[in-house]
Design a protein around this motif. Structure first.
Motif, PDB file in Angstrom:
ATOM      1  N   ASP A 204       0.810  -1.224   0.000  1.00 48.21           N
ATOM      2  CA  ASP A 204       0.000   0.000   0.000  1.00 48.21           C
ATOM      3  C   ASP A 204       0.844   1.275   0.000  1.00 48.21           C
ATOM      4  O   ASP A 204       0.291   2.383  -0.036  1.00 48.21           O
ATOM      5  CB  ASP A 204      -0.907   0.031   1.229  1.00 48.21           C
ATOM      6  N   TYR A 205       2.170   1.139   0.063  1.00 44.87           N
ATOM      7  CA  TYR A 205       3.045   2.314   0.173  1.00 44.87           C
ATOM      8  C   TYR A 205       2.892   3.214  -1.054  1.00 44.87           C
ATOM      9  O   TYR A 205       2.990   2.771  -2.192  1.00 44.87           O
ATOM     10  CB  TYR A 205       4.503   1.885   0.313  1.00 44.87           C
ATOM     11  N   LEU A 206       2.651   4.496  -0.805  1.00 46.18           N
ATOM     12  CA  LEU A 206       2.492   5.484  -1.867  1.00 46.18           C
ATOM     13  C   LEU A 206       3.668   6.454  -1.793  1.00 46.18           C
ATOM     14  O   LEU A 206       3.805   7.210  -0.831  1.00 46.18           O
ATOM     15  CB  LEU A 206       1.165   6.231  -1.704  1.00 46.18           C
ATOM     16  N   HIS A 207       4.514   6.435  -2.791  1.00 40.33           N
ATOM     17  CA  HIS A 207       5.744   7.231  -2.749  1.00 40.33           C
ATOM     18  C   HIS A 207       5.463   8.727  -2.832  1.00 40.33           C
ATOM     19  O   HIS A 207       6.124   9.531  -2.182  1.00 40.33           O
ATOM     20  CB  HIS A 207       6.674   6.805  -3.887  1.00 40.33           C
ATOM     21  N   ASP A 208       4.485   9.114  -3.639  1.00 40.26           N
ATOM     22  CA  ASP A 208       4.077  10.518  -3.702  1.00 40.26           C
ATOM     23  C   ASP A 208       2.638  10.571  -4.213  1.00 40.26           C
ATOM     24  O   ASP A 208       2.031   9.542  -4.521  1.00 40.26           O
ATOM     25  CB  ASP A 208       5.019  11.355  -4.582  1.00 40.26           C
TER      26      ASP A 208
ATOM     27  N   ILE B   2       2.409  -0.627  -5.194  1.00 38.70           N
ATOM     28  CA  ILE B   2       2.755  -1.921  -5.772  1.00 38.70           C
ATOM     29  C   ILE B   2       1.497  -2.782  -5.898  1.00 38.70           C
ATOM     30  O   ILE B   2       1.299  -3.472  -6.904  1.00 38.70           O
ATOM     31  CB  ILE B   2       3.835  -2.616  -4.920  1.00 38.70           C
ATOM     32  N   GLY B   3       0.642  -2.739  -4.879  1.00 37.63           N
ATOM     33  CA  GLY B   3      -0.590  -3.514  -4.947  1.00 37.63           C
ATOM     34  C   GLY B   3      -1.446  -3.122  -6.132  1.00 37.63           C
ATOM     35  O   GLY B   3      -1.981  -3.989  -6.844  1.00 37.63           O
ATOM     36  N   ALA B   4      -1.579  -1.828  -6.373  1.00 33.44           N
ATOM     37  CA  ALA B   4      -2.382  -1.371  -7.508  1.00 33.44           C
ATOM     38  C   ALA B   4      -1.772  -1.812  -8.836  1.00 33.44           C
ATOM     39  O   ALA B   4      -2.491  -2.178  -9.765  1.00 33.44           O
ATOM     40  CB  ALA B   4      -2.527   0.146  -7.473  1.00 33.44           C
TER      41      ALA B   4
ATOM     42  N   GLN C  44      -6.307  -1.011  -1.575  1.00 33.54           N
ATOM     43  CA  GLN C  44      -5.461  -1.006  -0.384  1.00 33.54           C
ATOM     44  C   GLN C  44      -6.034  -1.979   0.644  1.00 33.54           C
ATOM     45  O   GLN C  44      -7.190  -2.396   0.553  1.00 33.54           O
ATOM     46  CB  GLN C  44      -5.377   0.395   0.214  1.00 33.54           C
ATOM     47  N   GLY C  45      -5.173  -2.344   1.584  1.00 28.65           N
ATOM     48  CA  GLY C  45      -5.601  -3.203   2.679  1.00 28.65           C
ATOM     49  C   GLY C  45      -5.596  -4.685   2.357  1.00 28.65           C
ATOM     50  O   GLY C  45      -6.105  -5.485   3.153  1.00 28.65           O
TER      51      GLY C  45
END
Length: 218
Positions: free
Chosen positions: A81-85, A91-93, A141-142
């Motif tokens: 779920d990490y969103l860099h910006d 990555i999940g998406a 997410q999740g």
């Protein structure tokens, strides 16, 4: 759905031998002296039960997929779920985007549906991950890694089953009205393959920047 134009780098070296059942590096093996299809994972070519060109295409798809799986091995839900910006994808998406792409190309090429003429169920399930962007950032997410891996595996199983029903004449059929010009089914499905390579590079880039990641060299 847009055409990707990129030079695929040698990402196979990131793979361990266990991921593909054999090493992706080292000397290439010779084909069987008996003339049977060589089914080892590093041999691109015909596969038993498929017409020659479809089997060759499938060997490419099967060579690319373990590289993606190796990139996400053991990632946690938080890492997926990490969103860099604010404009990035998680990555999940991206994993669900790969599953969505394969599913839409299945509907288009196997079921003969015009691209974009999706039924409501398809729209509800696949258009958000297919289009990515804001909606995907908010809704995908999740999930644990298994959620994405199951979607990818189910899609590939369906592709494999449908390929068995078709021959090389089908693969070579040309769609004269495809957005980037006359395109055959072979090109459309090769796009599914190189599309995974394209997004695997993005996944590696994000993975190298996960919080707590010491080495961003990927």
């Amino acid at each position: 759905m847009h055409r990707r134009t990129f030079v695929k780098n040698s990402i196979a070296c990131a793979w361990g031998a266990a991921a593909v059942g054999n090493a992706l590096v080292g000397p290439r093996a010779h084909a069987s002296s008996r003339g049977d299809p060589d089914t080892r994972p590093n041999i691109i070519g015909p596969r038993p039960g498929f017409s020659p060109q479809i089997g060759t295409l499938l060997s490419m798809l099967d060579w690319m997929r373990p590289t993606v799986l190796a990139s996400v091995k053991d990632l946690t839900s938080a890492q997926l779920d990490y969103l860099h910006d604010a404009k990035a994808n998680t990555i999940g998406a991206l994993l669900l985007h790969l599953a969505a792409t394969e599913r839409l190309y299945q509907i288009h090429t196997f079921e003969g549906k015009k691209w974009g003429a999706w039924d409501e169920e398809t729209k509800q399930r696949w258009l958000v991950p297919m289009n990515l962007g804001k909606d995907a950032r908010e809704s995908i997410q999740g999930h644990e890694l298994s959620f994405y891996l199951d979607a990818l595996a189910a899609g590939r199983d369906r592709t494999r089953a449908e390929f068995r029903k078709r021959d090389d004449a089908w693969l070579m059929q040309v769609d004269p009205d495809w957005p980037w010009g006359p395109t055959n089914n072979y090109c459309k499905w090769f796009h599914v393959c190189e599309h995974e390579s394209h997004h695997d590079g993005q996944i590696k880039w994000i993975k190298g920047r996960l919080p707590g990641k010491a080495d961003a060299s990927e």
